[in-house]
Write a protein that holds these residues in place. Structure first.
Motif, PDB file in Angstrom:
ATOM      1  N   ALA A  92      33.843 -78.939 -26.396  1.00  0.00           N
ATOM      2  CA  ALA A  92      32.668 -80.152 -25.819  1.00  0.00           C
ATOM      3  C   ALA A  92      33.003 -80.250 -24.451  1.00  0.00           C
ATOM      4  N   ALA A  93      34.400 -79.996 -23.509  1.00  0.00           N
ATOM      5  CA  ALA A  93      34.989 -80.058 -22.296  1.00  0.00           C
ATOM      6  C   ALA A  93      33.557 -79.461 -21.549  1.00  0.00           C
ATOM      7  N   LEU A  94      33.267 -78.630 -21.708  1.00  0.00           N
ATOM      8  CA  LEU A  94      32.438 -77.719 -20.861  1.00  0.00           C
ATOM      9  C   LEU A  94      31.065 -78.707 -21.093  1.00  0.00           C
ATOM     10  N   HIS A  95      30.522 -78.701 -22.051  1.00  0.00           N
ATOM     11  CA  HIS A  95      29.790 -79.588 -22.376  1.00  0.00           C
ATOM     12  C   HIS A  95      29.194 -81.051 -21.316  1.00  0.00           C
ATOM     13  N   PHE A  96      30.220 -80.956 -21.978  1.00  0.00           N
ATOM     14  CA  PHE A  96      30.543 -83.176 -21.155  1.00  0.00           C
ATOM     15  C   PHE A  96      30.226 -82.515 -19.945  1.00  0.00           C
ATOM     16  N   ALA A  97      30.403 -81.639 -18.996  1.00  0.00           N
ATOM     17  CA  ALA A  97      30.973 -81.569 -17.274  1.00  0.00           C
ATOM     18  C   ALA A  97      29.454 -80.751 -17.067  1.00  0.00           C
ATOM     19  N   MET A  98      28.863 -80.567 -17.932  1.00  0.00           N
ATOM     20  CA  MET A  98      27.217 -79.913 -17.830  1.00  0.00           C
ATOM     21  C   MET A  98      27.262 -80.780 -16.629  1.00  0.00           C
ATOM     22  N   LEU A  99      26.161 -81.601 -16.029  1.00  0.00           N
ATOM     23  CA  LEU A  99      25.788 -82.712 -16.029  1.00  0.00           C
ATOM     24  C   LEU A  99      26.442 -82.790 -14.307  1.00  0.00           C
ATOM     25  N   ARG A 100      27.324 -83.418 -14.139  1.00  0.00           N
ATOM     26  CA  ARG A 100      28.160 -83.928 -12.782  1.00  0.00           C
ATOM     27  C   ARG A 100      29.481 -82.832 -12.657  1.00  0.00           C
ATOM     28  N   TRP A 101      30.312 -82.918 -13.760  1.00  0.00           N
ATOM     29  CA  TRP A 101      31.228 -82.231 -13.623  1.00  0.00           C
ATOM     30  C   TRP A 101      31.671 -81.113 -12.321  1.00  0.00           C
ATOM     31  N   GLU A 102      30.710 -79.940 -13.172  1.00  0.00           N
ATOM     32  CA  GLU A 102      31.209 -78.890 -12.983  1.00  0.00           C
ATOM     33  C   GLU A 102      30.327 -78.362 -11.362  1.00  0.00           C
ATOM     34  N   ARG A 103      29.500 -79.665 -11.052  1.00  0.00           N
ATOM     35  CA  ARG A 103      28.972 -79.439  -9.917  1.00  0.00           C
ATOM     36  C   ARG A 103      29.479 -79.662  -8.203  1.00  0.00           C
ATOM     37  N   ILE A 104      31.100 -80.769  -9.092  1.00  0.00           N
ATOM     38  CA  ILE A 104      31.958 -81.028  -7.734  1.00  0.00           C
ATOM     39  C   ILE A 104      33.020 -79.686  -6.881  1.00  0.00           C
ATOM     40  N   GLY A 105      33.359 -79.469  -7.868  1.00  0.00           N
ATOM     41  CA  GLY A 105      33.838 -77.994  -7.175  1.00  0.00           C
ATOM     42  C   GLY A 105      32.994 -76.909  -7.325  1.00  0.00           C
ATOM     43  N   VAL A 106      33.872 -76.424  -6.304  1.00  0.00           N
ATOM     44  CA  VAL A 106      33.298 -74.393  -6.493  1.00  0.00           C
ATOM     45  C   VAL A 106      33.552 -73.101  -7.873  1.00  0.00           C
ATOM     46  N   HIS A 107      34.852 -73.657  -7.122  1.00  0.00           N
ATOM     47  CA  HIS A 107      35.517 -72.264  -8.642  1.00  0.00           C
ATOM     48  C   HIS A 107      35.519 -73.073  -9.811  1.00  0.00           C
ATOM     49  N   PHE A 108      35.010 -74.178 -10.886  1.00  0.00           N
ATOM     50  CA  PHE A 108      35.868 -75.060 -11.932  1.00  0.00           C
ATOM     51  C   PHE A 108      35.190 -74.532 -13.407  1.00  0.00           C
ATOM     52  N   HIS A 109      34.386 -73.687 -12.868  1.00  0.00           N
ATOM     53  CA  HIS A 109      34.236 -72.432 -14.028  1.00  0.00           C
ATOM     54  C   HIS A 109      34.739 -70.854 -14.100  1.00  0.00           C
ATOM     55  N   THR A 110      35.629 -70.668 -13.888  1.00  0.00           N
ATOM     56  CA  THR A 110      36.580 -69.844 -13.393  1.00  0.00           C
ATOM     57  C   THR A 110      37.596 -70.491 -13.180  1.00  0.00           C
ATOM     58  N   LEU A 111      38.273 -71.579 -13.211  1.00  0.00           N
ATOM     59  CA  LEU A 111      39.709 -72.186 -13.476  1.00  0.00           C
ATOM     60  C   LEU A 111      39.621 -72.250 -14.922  1.00  0.00           C
ATOM     61  N   PHE A 112      38.488 -72.987 -15.895  1.00  0.00           N
ATOM     62  CA  PHE A 112      38.188 -72.886 -16.812  1.00  0.00           C
ATOM     63  C   PHE A 112      38.881 -71.778 -17.865  1.00  0.00           C
ATOM     64  N   LEU A 479      26.668 -86.150 -26.712  1.00  0.00           N
ATOM     65  CA  LEU A 479      26.479 -84.602 -27.989  1.00  0.00           C
ATOM     66  C   LEU A 479      28.155 -84.725 -27.454  1.00  0.00           C
ATOM     67  N   PRO A 480      28.833 -84.161 -26.899  1.00  0.00           N
ATOM     68  CA  PRO A 480      30.235 -84.250 -27.124  1.00  0.00           C
ATOM     69  C   PRO A 480      31.172 -84.453 -27.561  1.00  0.00           C
ATOM     70  N   VAL A 481      30.819 -85.972 -27.355  1.00  0.00           N
ATOM     71  CA  VAL A 481      31.566 -87.305 -28.048  1.00  0.00           C
ATOM     72  C   VAL A 481      30.833 -87.488 -29.177  1.00  0.00           C
ATOM     73  N   LEU A 482      30.228 -87.001 -29.934  1.00  0.00           N
ATOM     74  CA  LEU A 482      29.440 -87.166 -31.063  1.00  0.00           C
ATOM     75  C   LEU A 482      30.470 -85.787 -31.640  1.00  0.00           C
TER      76      LEU A 482
END
Length: 542
Positions: A92-112, A479-482
């Protein structure tokens, strides 16, 4: 059993070189990793609950070193449950981050992914020092994620969060060192066996050192679990973190509770060495409930309100552990799942709700409430409610029902189960102790406080704000909230089978002798049989 640790480790390492762009590729790799972790967790749960392992406990000896000399990983029903919850929340968290939040930082996916590695390892490990390693991996990744998309508020909150967790890590090491000095081992099963032997022999000096080490060690877990007065950091951090990161922080708060539950029932069961610090957990948990409920009433910030709601849930779970009743732990585990899903859904939802809230409207609502300004409405004109606003309002109401414990969602089932367990002590004809009545009153009162605080926020947001403009919502945010709300509804529908599974999990962790026997008697993998004579001759030929 290694898959939940190796999958995020390898995925995070593969994602590290992808620094710029390639957002679709990074998201696809991260999503595939989490789906594979979910599949592995479900398989481990089926193996633990399906009789594949003796006593439902699977043991993996790292590097083929038998316990207590090597590091052991242990998978049981509780570990599998937490692995499944971690994977579902991460999806749910990764799907929510897909549109905006994962693009703000460089290593979001690695840290996640490294965060997931630390979480999964903490649930599986059966060695104190290895637990420290996984805790540090989890915390190091969370430091970067809390700073993700940094601003001034996030920077201040993260510095407080980092400093406090560094202090907790120091306490973790000191407590572990004292336990090793007193017992000569860090394997949890071997540690439990030696503590029981000390208690049986009446070795008060070493047992006092064990108690001192355990007390210091549990302080590190209680900081993570946000017990009062150690949890002052939590509302500020939750309010400052980005929504997908805050949703994962909800689960990180529960890690300390699960570790305390497993360690205390293993190291200090009922008996000569039993009873140590259970009263402190019980009364400290109830004080945390009071603190969290007061915080929900006093704050006007939605993010801080969610943080205080998480504090109330942590206090309830710590009190459940301290009460020391197996049937209550069963209901507590159900409450752990439901409260984690509810608070995570609320934190994701609040980011969408903020798009319709303006500072001026919020100030006007508070002013009208304080000065009792009458606002005579015009004649109704039959205007329809936009779909986006309807989704936000209904979803917020569902989150409020779950957090407050009102029917028909999982929060009500969990609290009803806790009340049923408290009103039915295991000893026939036994009277309910005063702490039991106090805990019931606090759980009931905290639910009332939660519904009042959340209704106040809902009224100010959806009713008193004039001419709300429908926000722009993307499917990846809705979708993640639902999904999380749907999981809560599924818990309600399937409460019977889920309570059965949790009852078996609770029964397992209340039988520490099974853990000790399974881990310490697990044999190393035998060497391969010697080659046949013909094969040996071929091997020796030039």
């Amino acid at each position: 059993m290694l898959a939940p640790v190796l999958l995020p480790l390898l995925c995070g390492a593969a994602l590290a070189p992808l620094t710029r762009g390639r957002h679709r590729l990074k998201f696809a790799l991260g999503y595939a990793s989490i789906l594979a972790q979910l599949a592995a967790a479900l398989v481990l749960g089926a193996m633990a609950d399906g009789g594949y392992w003796e006593d439902g406990i699977g043991v993996y000896l790292a590097a083929n070193w038998a316990a207590p000399f090597g590091i052991a990983l242990v998978a049981d029903r509780l570990a599998a449950l937490m692995l499944v919850l971690t994977a579902l929340l991460a999806l749910a968290a990764l799907h929510f981050a897909m549109l905006r939040w994962e693009r703000i930082g460089v290593h979001f996916h690695t840290l996640f992914q490294f965060l997931l590695m630390g979480l999964n390892g903490a649930f599986l490990t059966h060695d104190l020092f290895n637990l420290f390693v996984f805790f540090e991996v989890m915390l190091a990744a969370s430091y970067g994620l809390v700073l993700h998309g940094y601003n001034a508020q996030r920077l201040r909150a993260s510095m407080q969060y980092i400093a406090l967790n560094l202090a907790a890590a120091m306490l973790f090491l000191i407590g572990t060192a004292l336990l090793y000095a007193a017992t000569g081992t860090l394997n949890m099963a071997d540690l439990a066996w030696r503590i029981a032997a000390m208690a049986g022999a009446g070795d008060s000096a070493d047992l006092s050192l064990v108690h001192a080490g355990a007390a210091i060690l549990v302080l590190a877990f209680l900081i993570k679990s946000a017990m009062w007065p150690l949890g002052f950091w939590l509302p500020t951090t939750y309010a400052a973190a980005s929504p997908p990161v805050a949703a994962m922080l909800v689960l990180m708060t529960k890690v300390g509770v699960v570790v305390i539950l497993r360690l205390w029932l293993l190291l200090f069961p009922a008996g000569a060495a039993g009873g140590f610090a259970y009263d402190a957990l019980l009364w400290g948990g109830m004080a945390t409930i009071v603190f969290g409920a007061a915080g929900m009433l006093s704050t006007g910030s939605a993010g801080r309100m969610a943080g205080y709601a998480a504090t109330v849930s942590s206090g309830t779970l710590l009190a459940v552990v301290g009460y020391g009743q197996a049937s209550l732990v069963t209901a507590g585990l159900f409450y752990l799942i439901g409260s984690t899903l509810a608070v995570a859904a609320l934190l994701l939802l609040l980011e969408l709700v903020d798009r319709i809230r303006t500072p001026g409207a919020a100030l006007l609502a508070v002013t009208m409430e304080a000065w009792v300004v009458e606002d005579k409405p015009d004649e109704p004109v039959g205007q329809g409610v936009p779909a986006a606003l309807a989704f936000l309002a209904v979803s917020f109401a569902a989150c409020a029902l779950m957090i407050a414990g009102l029917p028909p969602l999982s929060g009500f089932v969990a609290k009803f189960g806790m009340f049923h367990a408290l009103l039915n002590p295991p000893a026939p004809g036994a009277a309910i102790a005063a702490p039991g009545w106090t805990l019931m009153a606090l759980v009931f009162g905290s639910g009332l406080v939660a519904i009042v605080a959340m209704m106040r926020f809902g009224v100010r947001t959806f009713w008193t704000s004039a001419k709300l403009a429908p926000p722009r919502l993307h499917r990846s945010e809705v979708l993640p909230v639902l999904f999380l709300l749907g999981l809560s509804a599924l818990m309600t529908v399937q409460a019977g089978p889920l309570f059965g599974y949790l009852g078996r999990a609770s029964d397992g962790i209340h039988r520490p002798g099974d853990y000790i026997a399974r881990v310490l008697r697990e044999p190393a993998v035998a060497a391969p049989p010697p080659a046949t004579a013909s094969a040996a001759g071929l091997a020796e030929a030039p």
